[in-house]
Design a protein around this motif. Sequence first.
Motif, PDB file in Angstrom:
ATOM      1  N   UNK A  92      -0.140 -54.202 -18.306  1.00 29.77           N
ATOM      2  CA  UNK A  92      -0.221 -55.204 -19.388  1.00 29.77           C
ATOM      3  C   UNK A  92       1.180 -55.450 -19.941  1.00 29.77           C
ATOM      4  N   UNK A  93       1.921 -54.347 -20.137  1.00 34.74           N
ATOM      5  CA  UNK A  93       3.291 -54.523 -20.640  1.00 34.74           C
ATOM      6  C   UNK A  93       4.116 -55.327 -19.641  1.00 34.74           C
ATOM      7  N   UNK A  94       3.959 -55.030 -18.355  1.00 35.70           N
ATOM      8  CA  UNK A  94       4.680 -55.779 -17.298  1.00 35.70           C
ATOM      9  C   UNK A  94       4.452 -57.290 -17.488  1.00 35.70           C
ATOM     10  N   UNK A  95       3.198 -57.669 -17.702  1.00 39.19           N
ATOM     11  CA  UNK A  95       2.897 -59.099 -17.811  1.00 39.19           C
ATOM     12  C   UNK A  95       3.635 -59.736 -18.986  1.00 39.19           C
ATOM     13  N   UNK A  96       3.698 -59.035 -20.098  1.00 46.98           N
ATOM     14  CA  UNK A  96       4.416 -59.594 -21.255  1.00 46.98           C
ATOM     15  C   UNK A  96       5.920 -59.660 -20.996  1.00 46.98           C
ATOM     16  N   UNK A  97       6.465 -58.587 -20.384  1.00 43.96           N
ATOM     17  CA  UNK A  97       7.920 -58.522 -20.195  1.00 43.96           C
ATOM     18  C   UNK A  97       8.369 -59.563 -19.165  1.00 43.96           C
ATOM     19  N   UNK A  98       7.582 -59.746 -18.114  1.00 44.19           N
ATOM     20  CA  UNK A  98       7.988 -60.709 -17.074  1.00 44.19           C
ATOM     21  C   UNK A  98       8.025 -62.134 -17.635  1.00 44.19           C
ATOM     22  N   UNK A  99       7.121 -62.427 -18.536  1.00 45.08           N
ATOM     23  CA  UNK A  99       7.065 -63.798 -19.063  1.00 45.08           C
ATOM     24  C   UNK A  99       8.123 -64.017 -20.138  1.00 45.08           C
ATOM     25  N   UNK A 100       8.416 -62.986 -20.924  1.00 49.08           N
ATOM     26  CA  UNK A 100       9.298 -63.174 -22.090  1.00 49.08           C
ATOM     27  C   UNK A 100      10.176 -61.938 -22.274  1.00 49.08           C
ATOM     28  N   UNK A 101      11.068 -61.706 -21.312  1.00 50.92           N
ATOM     29  CA  UNK A 101      11.900 -60.506 -21.372  1.00 50.92           C
ATOM     30  C   UNK A 101      12.671 -60.407 -22.691  1.00 50.92           C
ATOM     31  N   UNK A 102      13.177 -61.549 -23.176  1.00 50.57           N
ATOM     32  CA  UNK A 102      14.069 -61.531 -24.344  1.00 50.57           C
ATOM     33  C   UNK A 102      13.333 -61.470 -25.690  1.00 50.57           C
ATOM     34  N   UNK A 103      12.014 -61.337 -25.668  1.00 55.43           N
ATOM     35  CA  UNK A 103      11.259 -61.115 -26.904  1.00 55.43           C
ATOM     36  C   UNK A 103      11.362 -62.295 -27.874  1.00 55.43           C
ATOM     37  N   UNK A 104      11.262 -63.493 -27.320  1.00 55.67           N
ATOM     38  CA  UNK A 104      11.378 -64.690 -28.170  1.00 55.67           C
ATOM     39  C   UNK A 104      10.010 -65.254 -28.538  1.00 55.67           C
ATOM     40  N   UNK A 105       9.007 -65.039 -27.706  1.00 56.93           N
ATOM     41  CA  UNK A 105       7.684 -65.587 -28.054  1.00 56.93           C
ATOM     42  C   UNK A 105       6.564 -64.597 -27.732  1.00 56.93           C
ATOM     43  N   UNK A 106       5.936 -64.658 -26.524  1.00 56.56           N
ATOM     44  CA  UNK A 106       4.704 -63.869 -26.341  1.00 56.56           C
ATOM     45  C   UNK A 106       4.926 -62.352 -26.324  1.00 56.56           C
ATOM     46  N   UNK A 107       6.126 -61.870 -25.975  1.00 61.96           N
ATOM     47  CA  UNK A 107       6.348 -60.416 -26.005  1.00 61.96           C
ATOM     48  C   UNK A 107       6.107 -59.864 -27.408  1.00 61.96           C
ATOM     49  N   UNK A 108       6.285 -60.746 -28.384  1.00 63.12           N
ATOM     50  CA  UNK A 108       6.062 -60.304 -29.773  1.00 63.12           C
ATOM     51  C   UNK A 108       4.627 -59.863 -30.034  1.00 63.12           C
ATOM     52  N   UNK A 109       3.709 -60.306 -29.164  1.00 62.30           N
ATOM     53  CA  UNK A 109       2.321 -59.863 -29.343  1.00 62.30           C
ATOM     54  C   UNK A 109       2.227 -58.335 -29.265  1.00 62.30           C
ATOM     55  N   UNK A 110       3.212 -57.719 -28.565  1.00 56.59           N
ATOM     56  CA  UNK A 110       3.206 -56.250 -28.447  1.00 56.59           C
ATOM     57  C   UNK A 110       3.433 -55.581 -29.798  1.00 56.59           C
ATOM     58  N   UNK A 111       3.745 -56.393 -30.794  1.00 55.05           N
ATOM     59  CA  UNK A 111       3.908 -55.838 -32.148  1.00 55.05           C
ATOM     60  C   UNK A 111       2.604 -55.746 -32.910  1.00 55.05           C
ATOM     61  N   UNK A 112       1.480 -56.047 -32.252  1.00 56.82           N
ATOM     62  CA  UNK A 112       0.193 -55.910 -32.946  1.00 56.82           C
ATOM     63  C   UNK A 112       0.120 -54.518 -33.599  1.00 56.82           C
ATOM     64  N   UNK A 113      -0.217 -54.490 -34.865  1.00 61.05           N
ATOM     65  CA  UNK A 113      -0.329 -53.221 -35.592  1.00 61.05           C
ATOM     66  C   UNK A 113       1.002 -52.699 -36.113  1.00 61.05           C
ATOM     67  N   UNK A 114       2.110 -53.229 -35.587  1.00 67.17           N
ATOM     68  CA  UNK A 114       3.417 -52.651 -35.919  1.00 67.17           C
ATOM     69  C   UNK A 114       4.070 -53.283 -37.145  1.00 67.17           C
ATOM     70  N   UNK A 115       3.725 -54.544 -37.459  1.00 66.02           N
ATOM     71  CA  UNK A 115       4.382 -55.173 -38.623  1.00 66.02           C
ATOM     72  C   UNK A 115       3.974 -54.390 -39.872  1.00 66.02           C
ATOM     73  N   UNK A 116       2.662 -54.251 -40.059  1.00 63.35           N
ATOM     74  CA  UNK A 116       2.191 -53.454 -41.198  1.00 63.35           C
ATOM     75  C   UNK A 116       2.515 -51.972 -40.979  1.00 63.35           C
ATOM     76  N   UNK A 117       2.381 -51.493 -39.750  1.00 60.19           N
ATOM     77  CA  UNK A 117       2.652 -50.082 -39.440  1.00 60.19           C
ATOM     78  C   UNK A 117       4.073 -49.673 -39.809  1.00 60.19           C
ATOM     79  N   UNK A 118       5.056 -50.496 -39.408  1.00 62.25           N
ATOM     80  CA  UNK A 118       6.450 -50.163 -39.740  1.00 62.25           C
ATOM     81  C   UNK A 118       6.666 -50.153 -41.252  1.00 62.25           C
ATOM     82  N   UNK A 119       6.028 -51.097 -41.953  1.00 65.87           N
ATOM     83  CA  UNK A 119       6.189 -51.147 -43.416  1.00 65.87           C
ATOM     84  C   UNK A 119       5.580 -49.900 -44.060  1.00 65.87           C
ATOM     85  N   UNK A 120       4.431 -49.432 -43.524  1.00 69.89           N
ATOM     86  CA  UNK A 120       3.824 -48.201 -44.063  1.00 69.89           C
ATOM     87  C   UNK A 120       4.752 -47.011 -43.849  1.00 69.89           C
ATOM     88  N   UNK A 121       5.333 -46.963 -42.639  1.00 74.45           N
ATOM     89  CA  UNK A 121       6.249 -45.862 -42.321  1.00 74.45           C
ATOM     90  C   UNK A 121       7.469 -45.883 -43.238  1.00 74.45           C
TER      91      UNK A 121
END
Length: 361
Positions: A227-256
């Motif tokens: 699954x990670x491969x699919x995101x990285x191949x499409x958007x290596x530079x993290x400009x659009x869909x790779x950001x979906x990998x941040x699910x749970x992390x926006x609030x998670x990082x703020x809690x941390x």
Amino acid sequence: MTSFAIVIDKTETTLVRVGYDYLARMGLLIQKELPHRAYVLITDHNVLELYKKEIQTLLTDLSPKGELIALPPGEEQKQIFPVTVIINRLVELGVDRETLIIALGGGVVGDIAGFVAAIYMRGLSLLHIPTTLTAQTDSSLGGKNALDLPGGKNMVGTIRQPQAVFIDLKFLSSLPAAEWQNGLAEVAKYGLLEGGEYFSLLESQSENLRERRLEKLEAVIAGACRIKKNYVEIDEQDRHTRRFLNLGHTLGHALEAASGYAVSHGQAVALGLRGELALSRRLLHLPEAQEEKAQAFLDSLGLPRKASFPLDRKAIVACLKMDKKRESGQVRFILLKNIGQPFLAAGIPEAAILSVIEEIQ
Ligand code: GLY
């Protein structure tokens, strides 16, 4: 063993291998598949203590014999000064561009070795041998590396793909429980992002995941990597869909961050997932039945529903406003329309954020 490649372009391809109990053959595998003129293995003292014999055999199996750099363990090493010490050591060892750097360890070792490999002589080849569940399913794949600055975590770094990632599930037997939970939260994230067959696989494997029956988990880990491969191949530079990998992390990082990093990353991401599911439902994107199914799935993995520490709502909102991935002054959340249907949402009302923090308190 499962093998596949992450293909960015003709010059940047990562060979990924996932298997159980092949550390003893790793040296020979490297020699066959990634032959280099020299090898430097970077690890930390904790991993070295646990796998001393195996690491020595690996280094001896390499020809010429590999060099070893063992770092003090801990996030404090992920800073510019300790990294310059490693770079000077590479100079002393006469490391040149025909050397393979081998990162054997968790996320911190991977970040440091990945950063060093990206900048030393403008770039050396890199092999990751990740030893934690988070590193095996997330941080070793996709080429991101970063160091911390006094002003924030992961503020300096590059995106440069490793030549290979060799994942041996057997390493996970020595993980402390909190580290296992960190990785479970990442695996759960992939289930929620992907939905469909992978979500069903995780549902069917929840007991094996909870009980850490590693010999049964190759399909789970290899599936997360694909699954990670699919995101990285499409958007290596993290400009659009790779950001979906941040699910749970926006609030998670703020809690941390709001807890002064007293809470584990796994607990923060698990609560971040719960809060972002609740936010998806409150903003009427996610049907209630889907939210219940997703929350029950997180329960089945033994991930916490409520924080075991006091949540300071004001501090959390302040940390969200500092999120380094904000754009035009707006925090962006990854929300779900359904399990398996993520999207990027901005302009979320503060009142909605405050009320989901209540739900995980
Ligand atoms: N860990 C998220 C990413 O690699 O993009």
